[in-house]
Scaffold this motif. Structure first.
Motif, short mmCIF file in Angstrom:
data_model
loop_
_atom_site.label_atom_id
_atom_site.label_comp_id
_atom_site.label_asym_id
_atom_site.label_seq_id
_atom_site.Cartn_x
_atom_site.Cartn_y
_atom_site.Cartn_z
N UNK B 4 0.87 -1.17 0.00
CA UNK B 4 0.00 0.00 0.00
C UNK B 4 0.90 1.22 0.00
N UNK B 5 0.93 1.90 -1.12
CA UNK B 5 1.79 3.07 -1.26
C UNK B 5 1.09 4.11 -2.13
N UNK B 171 -2.39 9.68 -3.28
CA UNK B 171 -3.33 8.80 -2.60
C UNK B 171 -2.69 7.42 -2.47
N UNK B 172 -3.00 6.75 -1.36
CA UNK B 172 -2.44 5.42 -1.11
C UNK B 172 -3.49 4.36 -1.41
N UNK B 173 -3.10 3.33 -2.10
CA UNK B 173 -3.97 2.16 -2.29
C UNK B 173 -3.11 0.94 -2.58
N UNK B 174 -3.69 -0.27 -2.46
CA UNK B 174 -2.89 -1.47 -2.67
C UNK B 174 -2.58 -1.70 -4.15
#
Lengths: 187, 397
Positions: B4-5, B171-174
């Motif tokens: 997650x970055x 924004x962070x997401x997997x």
């Protein structure tokens, strides 16, 4: 529009680590089976010490809407002095949760129909061996206890991973101490 | 392995796995964390590359032109005014047929000054002769970077990988990060057919006369016009290559499959929303809500803007009653550039849907889901009355 998304707003001050805290929870939630995880910081012009917030959305399925949270289910407040500057309950759903880092007792507050949980994270983090003012790992211990969204063990793992080069044990201890001592109020 | 970055880190991770050899970049919001991450990778020896800090974006592209001419896999990244400061060098990179890859974290263009997202920066650069690819989430950013190097080196044309500033960059997401060995198998080292080599001197990009002329060996050498025609033909032919590489990527990594347009709930749709970037994903929630109310609607995200995949766009849109083009850019004094392209692609279709143009989110104006819902509802209801003028969404005038 989707009803299956848990929306969590994190209030802190620039430099206090709210983004890192939300990211750790995002990782722990993803490992718990929430495939949809989106964390969006305030965009643009953060300043150290100024009030900032971060949006974290969690769902079982992938999340497509990246817009900021308008009606959170939960708010996490890293610094009780923010209450004088920011309406942290803005848009908070009825019966929504507030998780607050404060040295004061839970009876000192009245948030009406919202459910409040408190912990003196600043003190517990010091006790855990962290430098004064490092509260982001502690506060997620309080978050985990109050919401039950992520387990104590997954949280510990996620913290150790995120802080692998920066006092991983102390940070994990701060979360554990806070987890055990968080006071959960009723509505 | 899933991480997650941020979107910038998704891009940097792709660049690292691509084993890029030269990076030259100048930081600009919201691209900065991407170049910071790359400099960390180089500093920690996780990436064996030459990181060349420069004093401007113009120099960043000049360095990439030089390094790419020597046959090195080269990368830069920028946003908004930084991209525009490169402009002259961007034309040069395309004309010189150098397979440079550049990420652009899309941002509005000053004046007035803005650091927030729209697409005016890259859309205004559509006529350079670069390939432009657009991403909707972090997995696409990461994967598109890998595909971009392969594409650029196959067709000898530079590629821009465009993703929304802040909305995706911060924004962070997997997203899934593949193993290095998998990437190495997909993207072997760059072996150019000709490059700058002191052992074998050549002239590169000398003055070209208006007409053809005999070269040293007596063969007819192309003039400027022939060379530019070749660039155009090769860009058109690159569409085939984009499809092929998307297929190869799918076989290697199990992702992809929509090389040009990414449709959602379009099979039986009367109406289709059409746009580029993360907005196409946000519109999926609106489509779901309108479907529940009985409106047959879908959304299509365009992933390749140049070369324009007009046949794929025509095929995807011709069967519907209406197409609503949402754009974060405008050809000032005319219409949205994407809108004009969509209409142009549909001109030769046997049946043509109505096409409307909605301008959204300029300079980071928050795009609220209910605004998109209102715009689509209005478009469908007032079909004939709306006409050709761009409609502005969320305007507070």
């Amino acid at each position: 529009m989707r009803q299956d998304i848990i929306e969590i707003r994190w209030h802190g001050r620039g430099g206090q680590g709210a983004i890192t805290a939300a990211k750790i929870v995002a990782n722990a939630a993803f490992k718990s089976g929430y495939n949809g995880v989106v964390m969006a910081p305030t965009f643009g012009t953060e300043r150290r010490g100024a009030p900032v917030y971060t949006s974290l959305k969690i769902a079982r399925e992938k999340i497509y809407d990246l817009s900021p949270i308008a009606t959170p289910d939960m708010v996490v407040v890293l610094d009780h002095t923010l209450l004088e500057e920011v309406d942290v309950t803005h848009g908070l759903k009825e019966g929504g949760q507030i998780i607050l880092n404060t040295p004061k007792s839970i009876d000192s507050y009245d948030f009406g129909a919202h459910r409040l949980s408190v912990a003196d994270v600043t003190a517990y983090a010091l006790e855990a061996g962290l430098a004064p003012g490092i509260v982001n790992t502690g506060v997620i211990g309080a978050f985990a206890k109050a919401t039950g969204l992520v387990s104590r063990e997954l949280l510990r793992e996620a913290i150790r991973h995120e802080f692998s080069a920066m006092k991983p044990e102390e940070n994990a201890r701060a979360a554990a101490l806070t987890y055990d001592r968080t006071v959960i109020g009723g509505a | 392995m899933h991480v997650i970055e941020s979107g910038n880190v998704a891009a940097a991770t792709g660049v690292k796995l691509a084993r890029v050899q030269v990076i030259a970049a100048y930081p600009i919001t919201p691209q900065t964390p991407l170049t910071e991450k790359l400099s960390e990778f180089v500093e920690s020896d996780e990436l064996s590359a030459e990181y060349i800090p420069v004093e401007s974006e113009h120099s960043a592209m000049a360095v990439c032109i030089a390094s790419s001419t020597t046959g090195a896999r080269s990368f830069t990244a920028t946003s908004a005014n930084g991209l525009l400061y490169m402009n002259e060098q961007l034309h040069w990179a395309a004309g010189a047929r150098l397979p440079i890859v550049m990420c652009v974290a899309n941002r509005g263009v000053g004046a007035p000054w803005t650091v927030w997202n729209d697409h005016q920066d890259t859309v205004s650069q559509r006529d350079l002769g670069w390939i432009q690819l657009y991403c909707s989430d972090h997995q696409q950013i990461h994967d598109t970077v890998l595909k971009a190097f392969k594409l650029a080196e196959t067709v000898s044309i530079p590629v821009m990988v465009c993703y929304d500033g802040y909305l995706l960059s911060h924004t962070y997401m997997p997203f899934d990060v593949p193993e290095q060995a998998q990437v190495d198998a997909f993207l072997p080292p760059f072996k150019p057919t000709h490059f700058l080599n002191p052992e074998e001197p050549r002239n590169f990009n000398t003055v070209t006369l208006p007409d053809v002329r005999p070269d040293l060996h007596g063969n007819t050498a192309p003039g400027y016009m022939e060379i530019r025609k070749t660039l155009h033909s090769d860009l058109r032919a690159a569409l085939t290559e984009i499809e092929k590489i998307d297929g190869e990527f799918g076989e290697a990594f199990g992702r992809g499959g929509d090389p040009f347009v990414e449709p959602y709930r379009c099979e039986d749709a009367d109406y289709v929303a059409f746009c580029m970037g993360s907005l196409s994903y946000q519109l999926r929630d609106v489509v779901d809500a309108m479907r529940e109310e009985g409106t047959k609607i879908g959304v299509i995200g365009l992933k390749v803007y140049r070369p324009f995949p007009d046949a794929a766009v025509r095929d995807a849109l011709t069967a519907h009653k209406g197409v609503i083009v949402f754009e974060k850019a405008l050809s000032y004094g005319n219409q949205g550039a994407l809108y004009a392209d969509v209409k142009s692609a549909l001109y030769s279709a046997e049946t043509r849907p109505f096409v409307h143009n909605y301008i959204v989110g300029l300079g980071g104006r928050e795009i609220k889901t209910h605004h998109l819902y209102d715009a689509l509802t209005e478009s469908i209801k007032n079909e004939a009355a709306i006409g050709d003028e761009p409609q502005w969404v969320g305007l507070k005038l």
